[in-house]
Design a protein around this motif. Structure first.
Motif, PDB file in Angstrom:
ATOM      1  N   ASN A   1       0.870  -1.181   0.061  1.00 40.14           N
ATOM      2  CA  ASN A   1       0.019  -0.022  -0.102  1.00 40.14           C
ATOM      3  C   ASN A   1       0.941   1.272  -0.092  1.00 40.14           C
ATOM      4  OD1 ASN A   1      -2.338   1.716   0.286  1.00 40.14           O
ATOM      5  ND2 ASN A   1      -2.420   1.601   2.206  1.00 40.14           N
ATOM      6  N   MET A   2       1.291   1.662  -1.091  1.00 36.54           N
ATOM      7  CA  MET A   2       2.091   2.896  -1.349  1.00 36.54           C
ATOM      8  C   MET A   2       1.396   4.091  -1.045  1.00 36.54           C
ATOM      9  SD  MET A   2       5.152   1.942  -2.369  1.00 36.54           S
ATOM     10  CE  MET A   2       6.143   0.406  -2.889  1.00 36.54           C
ATOM     11  N   THR A   3       1.957   4.821  -0.101  1.00 37.71           N
ATOM     12  CA  THR A   3       1.380   6.277   0.160  1.00 37.71           C
ATOM     13  C   THR A   3       2.569   7.166   0.439  1.00 37.71           C
ATOM     14  OG1 THR A   3       1.826   5.644   2.691  1.00 37.71           O
ATOM     15  CG2 THR A   3      -0.493   5.292   1.750  1.00 37.71           C
ATOM     16  N   TRP A   4       2.129   8.358   0.365  1.00 35.52           N
ATOM     17  CA  TRP A   4       3.239   9.684   0.360  1.00 35.52           C
ATOM     18  C   TRP A   4       2.996  10.016   1.732  1.00 35.52           C
ATOM     19  CZ3 TRP A   4       5.821  10.431  -4.134  1.00 35.52           C
ATOM     20  CH2 TRP A   4       5.311  10.260  -5.012  1.00 35.52           C
ATOM     21  N   VAL A   5       4.027  10.985   1.890  1.00 36.89           N
ATOM     22  CA  VAL A   5       4.358  11.507   3.067  1.00 36.89           C
ATOM     23  C   VAL A   5       3.346  12.422   3.719  1.00 36.89           C
ATOM     24  CG1 VAL A   5       6.934  11.489   3.076  1.00 36.89           C
ATOM     25  CG2 VAL A   5       5.603  13.394   2.082  1.00 36.89           C
ATOM     26  N   ASN A   6       2.186  12.834   2.894  1.00 37.32           N
ATOM     27  CA  ASN A   6       1.263  13.391   3.470  1.00 37.32           C
ATOM     28  C   ASN A   6       0.049  12.531   3.708  1.00 37.32           C
ATOM     29  OD1 ASN A   6       0.295  12.819   0.968  1.00 37.32           O
ATOM     30  ND2 ASN A   6      -0.173  15.224   0.225  1.00 37.32           N
ATOM     31  N   ASN A   7       0.112  11.267   3.785  1.00 35.82           N
ATOM     32  CA  ASN A   7      -0.731  10.052   3.846  1.00 35.82           C
ATOM     33  C   ASN A   7      -1.535   9.940   2.778  1.00 35.82           C
ATOM     34  OD1 ASN A   7       0.318   9.403   6.576  1.00 35.82           O
ATOM     35  ND2 ASN A   7      -1.140  11.336   7.376  1.00 35.82           N
ATOM     36  N   SER A   8      -1.248  10.539   1.452  1.00 36.42           N
ATOM     37  CA  SER A   8      -2.360  10.401   0.531  1.00 36.42           C
ATOM     38  C   SER A   8      -1.858   9.198  -0.152  1.00 36.42           C
ATOM     39  CB  SER A   8      -2.208  11.614  -0.517  1.00 36.42           C
ATOM     40  OG  SER A   8      -0.972  11.773  -1.205  1.00 36.42           O
ATOM     41  N   THR A   9      -2.859   8.607  -0.790  1.00 34.68           N
ATOM     42  CA  THR A   9      -2.380   7.192  -1.510  1.00 34.68           C
ATOM     43  C   THR A   9      -1.884   7.425  -3.109  1.00 34.68           C
ATOM     44  OG1 THR A   9      -4.549   6.169  -0.576  1.00 34.68           O
ATOM     45  CG2 THR A   9      -3.600   5.179  -2.334  1.00 34.68           C
ATOM     46  N   LEU A  10      -1.211   6.479  -3.424  1.00 35.32           N
ATOM     47  CA  LEU A  10      -0.344   6.543  -4.714  1.00 35.32           C
ATOM     48  C   LEU A  10      -1.502   6.216  -5.852  1.00 35.32           C
ATOM     49  CD1 LEU A  10       2.223   6.685  -6.653  1.00 35.32           C
ATOM     50  CD2 LEU A  10       2.226   4.317  -6.335  1.00 35.32           C
ATOM     51  N   ASN A  11      -1.644   7.308  -6.747  1.00 38.22           N
ATOM     52  CA  ASN A  11      -2.669   7.190  -7.899  1.00 38.22           C
ATOM     53  C   ASN A  11      -2.242   6.743  -9.078  1.00 38.22           C
ATOM     54  OD1 ASN A  11      -4.913   7.569  -6.251  1.00 38.22           O
ATOM     55  ND2 ASN A  11      -4.502   9.954  -6.397  1.00 38.22           N
ATOM     56  N   GLN A  12      -0.780   7.400  -9.290  1.00 42.43           N
ATOM     57  CA  GLN A  12       0.055   7.173 -10.749  1.00 42.43           C
ATOM     58  C   GLN A  12       1.395   6.909 -10.235  1.00 42.43           C
ATOM     59  OE1 GLN A  12      -0.411  10.549 -13.387  1.00 42.43           O
ATOM     60  NE2 GLN A  12       0.644   9.287 -15.248  1.00 42.43           N
ATOM     61  N   GLY A  13       1.922   5.828 -10.803  1.00 44.62           N
ATOM     62  CA  GLY A  13       3.445   5.363 -10.408  1.00 44.62           C
ATOM     63  C   GLY A  13       4.274   5.508 -11.849  1.00 44.62           C
ATOM     64  N   PHE A  14       5.487   5.777 -11.587  1.00 47.41           N
ATOM     65  CA  PHE A  14       6.451   5.971 -12.882  1.00 47.41           C
ATOM     66  C   PHE A  14       7.494   5.155 -12.343  1.00 47.41           C
ATOM     67  CE2 PHE A  14       4.137   9.990 -12.144  1.00 47.41           C
ATOM     68  CZ  PHE A  14       3.674  10.305 -13.442  1.00 47.41           C
ATOM     69  N   TRP A  15       7.336   3.703 -12.533  1.00 45.66           N
ATOM     70  CA  TRP A  15       8.242   2.730 -12.249  1.00 45.66           C
ATOM     71  C   TRP A  15       9.145   2.137 -13.290  1.00 45.66           C
ATOM     72  CZ3 TRP A  15       8.250   1.853  -7.141  1.00 45.66           C
ATOM     73  CH2 TRP A  15       6.943   2.243  -6.324  1.00 45.66           C
ATOM     74  N   MET A  16      10.340   1.999 -12.961  1.00 43.83           N
ATOM     75  CA  MET A  16      11.219   1.428 -13.833  1.00 43.83           C
ATOM     76  C   MET A  16      10.617  -0.197 -14.143  1.00 43.83           C
ATOM     77  SD  MET A  16      14.895   2.111 -11.931  1.00 43.83           S
ATOM     78  CE  MET A  16      15.608   1.038 -12.907  1.00 43.83           C
ATOM     79  N   GLU A  17      10.943  -0.701 -15.158  1.00 48.63           N
ATOM     80  CA  GLU A  17      10.435  -1.998 -15.616  1.00 48.63           C
ATOM     81  C   GLU A  17      10.724  -3.170 -14.838  1.00 48.63           C
ATOM     82  OE1 GLU A  17      10.651  -5.054 -19.441  1.00 48.63           O
ATOM     83  OE2 GLU A  17      11.627  -3.466 -19.431  1.00 48.63           O
ATOM     84  N   GLY A  18       9.686  -3.934 -14.092  1.00 46.44           N
ATOM     85  CA  GLY A  18       9.909  -4.848 -13.043  1.00 46.44           C
ATOM     86  C   GLY A  18       9.625  -4.339 -11.708  1.00 46.44           C
ATOM     87  N   GLU A  19       9.585  -2.894 -11.500  1.00 46.44           N
ATOM     88  CA  GLU A  19       9.530  -2.386 -10.199  1.00 46.44           C
ATOM     89  C   GLU A  19       7.995  -2.163  -9.833  1.00 46.44           C
ATOM     90  OE1 GLU A  19      12.102  -2.556  -8.151  1.00 46.44           O
ATOM     91  OE2 GLU A  19      13.536  -2.999  -9.684  1.00 46.44           O
ATOM     92  N   PRO A  20       7.430  -2.139  -8.637  1.00 39.98           N
ATOM     93  CA  PRO A  20       8.356  -2.334  -7.524  1.00 39.98           C
ATOM     94  C   PRO A  20       8.571  -4.217  -7.199  1.00 39.98           C
ATOM     95  CG  PRO A  20       6.181  -1.728  -6.716  1.00 39.98           C
ATOM     96  CD  PRO A  20       6.113  -1.520  -8.184  1.00 39.98           C
ATOM     97  N   ASN A  21       9.622  -4.593  -6.526  1.00 37.23           N
ATOM     98  CA  ASN A  21       9.837  -6.242  -6.679  1.00 37.23           C
ATOM     99  C   ASN A  21      10.032  -6.447  -5.226  1.00 37.23           C
ATOM    100  OD1 ASN A  21      12.221  -5.394  -6.645  1.00 37.23           O
ATOM    101  ND2 ASN A  21      12.589  -6.016  -8.843  1.00 37.23           N
ATOM    102  N   ASN A  22      10.461  -5.935  -4.374  1.00 38.48           N
ATOM    103  CA  ASN A  22      11.183  -6.720  -3.023  1.00 38.48           C
ATOM    104  C   ASN A  22      12.140  -7.726  -3.565  1.00 38.48           C
ATOM    105  OD1 ASN A  22       9.709  -5.052  -1.106  1.00 38.48           O
ATOM    106  ND2 ASN A  22       8.098  -6.583  -0.976  1.00 38.48           N
ATOM    107  N   HIS A  23      13.081  -7.152  -4.181  1.00 42.05           N
ATOM    108  CA  HIS A  23      14.174  -7.916  -4.764  1.00 42.05           C
ATOM    109  C   HIS A  23      15.038  -8.798  -3.846  1.00 42.05           C
ATOM    110  CE1 HIS A  23      17.312  -9.279  -7.774  1.00 42.05           C
ATOM    111  NE2 HIS A  23      17.991  -8.852  -7.079  1.00 42.05           N
ATOM    112  N   GLY A  24      15.018 -10.024  -4.115  1.00 32.31           N
ATOM    113  CA  GLY A  24      15.637 -11.076  -3.184  1.00 32.31           C
ATOM    114  C   GLY A  24      15.010 -11.428  -1.927  1.00 32.31           C
ATOM    115  N   GLY A  25      13.840 -11.179  -1.805  1.00 31.05           N
ATOM    116  CA  GLY A  25      13.002 -11.298  -0.713  1.00 31.05           C
ATOM    117  C   GLY A  25      13.353 -10.428   0.321  1.00 31.05           C
TER     118      GLY A  25
END
Length: 212
Positions: free
Chosen positions: A155-179
């Motif tokens: 649940n991605m949220t900003w520092v003002n507690n607003s919810t993320l509506n539009q993301g500008f992710w690199m390919e394959g992100e977000p992914n919690n790489h390597g667990g």
């Protein structure tokens, strides 16, 4: 008879004496004329070389002046374009300023640095702002933004507690790489200017982009 011969010999000698100096004088005249011709040629060649050098100098000067004018024109155009972008952005979002933390810190410490200076980590909620920040931060390679899912995984949220509506992710992100929990978001500014968000462990050291 003998006196006549003597007279003729004396006359012949006088003729020889009068003709020899004339021949010698003619030779000297030819030499002087030859030297004068050589001097004239040298002077002509020298003048021609001077003219060529002056022409080259004038061309180089003109080229330099033209290059300087083009550089100044380009600089003025860049400054004007940047100012126009700033003004457009201010008109869209209101008065705003950005600055970067001067030290590498964790996400939390970077946020605290921003808050200590009356700001917070930047919030990016439009494509225009994303492109603007990516261009503005061109001297930084990677930096924290004010987005995380530390409170609730996924649940991605900003520092003002607003919810993320539009993301500008690199390919394959977000992914919690390597667990590994990668709960905080950075911008990789050396990558694509639009899609350059990457999730990382919040303890990683980065500079933070502050918004005031």
């Amino acid at each position: 008879m003998e006196s006549g011969g003597i007279y003729e010999n004396v006359k012949h000698r006088d003729v020889q004496k009068t003709t020899k100096p004339q021949s010698h004088s003619q030779d000297e005249g030819k030499d002087l004329k030859h030297i004068g011709s050589r001097c004239l040629v040298l002077i002509t060649v020298s003048l021609a070389l001077i003219c060529v050098l002056l022409l080259v100098f004038i061309i180089l000067q003109q080229t330099t002046i033209t290059a300087e004018r083009d550089l100044i024109k380009s600089y003025k155009s860049t400054v004007e374009e940047f100012n126009q972008t700033i003004n457009r952005y201010k008109n869209l979002c209101g008065p705003v300023c950005y600055f970067i933390a001067n030290e590498l810190k964790s996400w939390s410490d970077s946020r605290q640095y921003c808050r200590d200076h009356g700001a917070d980590l930047v919030i990016i909620n439009t494509e225009e702002k994303q492109r603007f920040i990516s261009s503005y931060m061109k001297d930084v390679d990677r930096a924290w933004i004010g987005l995380s899912d530390r409170e609730q995984e996924g649940n991605m949220t900003w520092v003002n507690n607003s919810t993320l509506n539009q993301g500008f992710w690199m390919e394959g992100e977000p992914n919690n790489h390597g667990g590994v929990d990668e709960d905080c978001i950075e911008m990789r500014l050396s990558k694509d200017k639009l899609n350059n968000w990457n999730d990382l462990p919040c303890s990683i050291q980065r500079k933070g982009i502050c918004e005031k």
